[in-house]
Design a protein around this motif. Sequence first.
Motif, PDB file in Angstrom:
ATOM      1  N   GLN A  12       3.914   3.137   3.538  1.00 10.95           N
ATOM      2  CA  GLN A  12       3.586   1.818   4.109  1.00 10.95           C
ATOM      3  C   GLN A  12       4.736   0.826   3.915  1.00 10.95           C
ATOM      4  O   GLN A  12       4.993  -0.021   4.759  1.00 10.95           O
TER       5      GLN A  12
ATOM      6  N   GLN B 192       0.837   5.238   0.227  1.00  5.95           N
ATOM      7  CA  GLN B 192       1.168   3.904  -0.261  1.00  5.95           C
ATOM      8  C   GLN B 192       2.673   3.633  -0.258  1.00  5.95           C
ATOM      9  O   GLN B 192       3.098   2.524   0.056  1.00  5.95           O
ATOM     10  N   ASP B 193       3.499   4.663  -0.508  1.00  4.98           N
ATOM     11  CA  ASP B 193       4.949   4.435  -0.467  1.00  4.98           C
ATOM     12  C   ASP B 193       5.452   4.324   0.966  1.00  4.98           C
ATOM     13  O   ASP B 193       6.313   3.498   1.275  1.00  4.98           O
TER      14      ASP B 193
ATOM     15  N   SER C   4      -5.662   4.067   2.654  1.00  7.64           N
ATOM     16  CA  SER C   4      -4.373   4.290   1.991  1.00  7.64           C
ATOM     17  C   SER C   4      -4.414   5.639   1.288  1.00  7.64           C
ATOM     18  O   SER C   4      -5.486   6.157   0.974  1.00  7.64           O
TER      19      SER C   4
ATOM     20  N   HIS D 298      -4.111  -1.572  -5.026  1.00  8.44           N
ATOM     21  CA  HIS D 298      -2.688  -1.229  -5.145  1.00  8.44           C
ATOM     22  C   HIS D 298      -2.207  -0.354  -3.990  1.00  8.44           C
ATOM     23  O   HIS D 298      -1.022  -0.287  -3.704  1.00  8.44           O
ATOM     24  N   GLY D 299      -3.147   0.302  -3.282  1.00  8.83           N
ATOM     25  CA  GLY D 299      -2.758   1.205  -2.201  1.00  8.83           C
ATOM     26  C   GLY D 299      -2.308   0.510  -0.932  1.00  8.83           C
ATOM     27  O   GLY D 299      -1.609   1.111  -0.109  1.00  8.83           O
ATOM     28  N   ASN D 300      -2.724  -0.759  -0.732  1.00  8.90           N
ATOM     29  CA  ASN D 300      -2.374  -1.420   0.534  1.00  8.90           C
ATOM     30  C   ASN D 300      -1.922  -2.864   0.389  1.00  8.90           C
ATOM     31  O   ASN D 300      -1.475  -3.476   1.351  1.00  8.90           O
TER      32      ASN D 300
ATOM     33  N   SER E 267      -7.811   0.232   0.240  1.00 10.36           N
ATOM     34  CA  SER E 267      -6.915   0.778  -0.777  1.00 10.36           C
ATOM     35  C   SER E 267      -7.192   2.274  -0.949  1.00 10.36           C
ATOM     36  O   SER E 267      -8.110   2.818  -0.344  1.00 10.36           O
ATOM     37  N   ILE E 268      -6.394   2.927  -1.756  1.00 15.47           N
ATOM     38  CA  ILE E 268      -6.581   4.372  -1.895  1.00 15.47           C
ATOM     39  C   ILE E 268      -7.827   4.655  -2.734  1.00 15.47           C
ATOM     40  O   ILE E 268      -8.368   3.777  -3.406  1.00 15.47           O
TER      41      ILE E 268
END
Length: 627
Positions: free
Chosen positions: A197, A194-195, A123, A42-44, A96-97
Amino acid sequence: MNVSTVRLTVAQALVRFLASQRSERDGVQRRLIEGCFGIFGHGNVAGVGQALLQAHETGEADLRYYLARNEQAMVHASVGFARMRNRLQAFACTASIGPGSTNMVTGAALATINRIPVLLLPSDFFATRAASPVLQELEDPRSYDVSVNDAFKPVSRFWDRISRPEQLPSALLAAMRVLTDPAETGAVTLALPQDVQAEAHDWPAGLFTERTWYVPRPLPEPAALGRAVEVLRAARRPLVIAGGGVIYSEASAALLRFAEATGIPVADTQAGKGALAWDHPCAVGGVGATGSPVANALAREADVVLGVGTRYSDFTTASRTAFQHPAVKFVNLNVAAFDAGKHAGVALVTDARAGLEALTEAMAGYRVDEAYTTRFHELTASWRNTVDRAYHLGHQPLPAQTEILGALNEFMDERDVVVQAAGSMPGDLQMLWRARDPKQYHVEYGYSCMGYEIAGGLGAKLADPGREVFVLVGDGSYLMMAAEIVTAVSERIKLNIVLVQNQGFGSIGSLSSSLGSQRFGTRYRYRDPATGLLDGDVLPVDLAANAASLGADVLRTATVKEFARALEQARASDRTTVVYIETDPLAPVPSSASWWDVPVSETSALESTQRARAAYEAAKRDQRLYL
Ligand SMILES: Cc1ncc(C[n+]2csc(CCOP(=O)(O)OP(=O)(O)O)c2C)c(N)n1
Ligand SMILES: [Mg+2]
């Protein structure tokens, strides 16, 4: 004045920027960022992932995406690639994060320690903190600014977090500068919330024009050259230590001319092996804890050591016992001032090729005496017989590892590549391997990271598809990270993988036994209820079947003869092929006549440890500070 702008998200701008960077050395241009490895979460997925998709669909940026199976492994693959391309080109890695990102920390350390460029894009949590704590976010009650990506700071040569779109351009420029600076290079980390990006911004069009990063060949300062030459000209028993810097600088021909003009013998490190062909009259083999006794005898007597592109790891200096001449002096030719200053040496801060060329000219007329030449030629000749014996030991019932390495060495073409990193093989290879081409020997020994082998081999093959890549991997390393076999299969990148099964840690087992700890906890065995130790029966584990299940072709072999035949079959195939062989971890290996500092318990209830401590204290007396 109106500056024309382009509206893109941060991730889209990043991808477009990366696709238009170039590197140049010696007038040859290349793209700097070859592609992007990644694993989405979900992070990238909606940030960098969307940007990579859009780049592909619209053709507005050319940055190929490679799906890896493990984030640590994708950094290793990037390192394998950049090393093969002599640090002139690199990969980006998006994760991802949280765990996806922290999985890359080990790879970052490996890249930085080996001085190999890689761009990491972990992320990060929301810059706005709108949804904090987001899934996988670390919460630090002392500060809302702390993230798991802070763990990249000590293992990165440049680190930044892009909390506002406006911060991106200067961070990108700094990242490219560090990646392409041979003295600074290593892991470069840009943490991407993440936001942010997905946030749009009006970028100046100039951000996306093609940009070239010139990889320098700094010349030596004349005064420093003078100081180095003064020391070298006075040398009677000099020794060159060729490190990885010789290879990355493509300085092999310059090293050869220097050696032939001066007659000075050349030893090599793990990263420098192959800088000079093994059978050149000046080549004396690996130096240090796992080196050849030839180079180690010369090191012991050397009055001047000329280190070229080496960082003098403890393996190279045998934990500072290798050089025993009471007045030994160091001349350190290195592009990094940090390395050039080691062991109180005369620092010659310069590119390896440019520096060797300057030294050759300035040393005109100097030559080592006949007696020295005769001495190291005699040592080398007798060592060659020892290596031949180790290559053809005929050990029974299971073959010795040295025979497997010998069969592979004799089978491989000059331009084929062998990849290794950890276990007992790096030591045996450093001592016994005969390399002729500077890119043939690819052993990651800065971090000696179990799990590098298959992933690093994937990167090496990606960098030079025209060469056959032979990955050597022990059962321990294989168990840690075999997953990139699947990436090799899906990308149709052909690897030859030699899987050496010895039921555990051959290396640490023999280290343990030499230190009086009786191979404790180093075998892959059932726990024996009688002893309470892991010394029961062999486990019902079939790594060959495991490799086949990942999509590789597998050739099971039991003898050296079968092994050699399987290598031919593997070479002839266009599919990733695993050649499986079981070896005896207790088979004999020639001695390096050297030492490695691994402290032994000062007090112990075990007699084996007490004996090892006495030997340790005796060996430690040779340890020196070179001032
Ligand atoms: C990631 C990592 N963990 C631990 C070590 C310490 N270590 C060095 S070699 C080794 C054993 C390697 O086993 P294997 O791959 O089977 O090679 P062998 O020693 O049997 O040749 C270990 C645990 C390491 N180098 N890297
Ligand atoms: Mg093993």
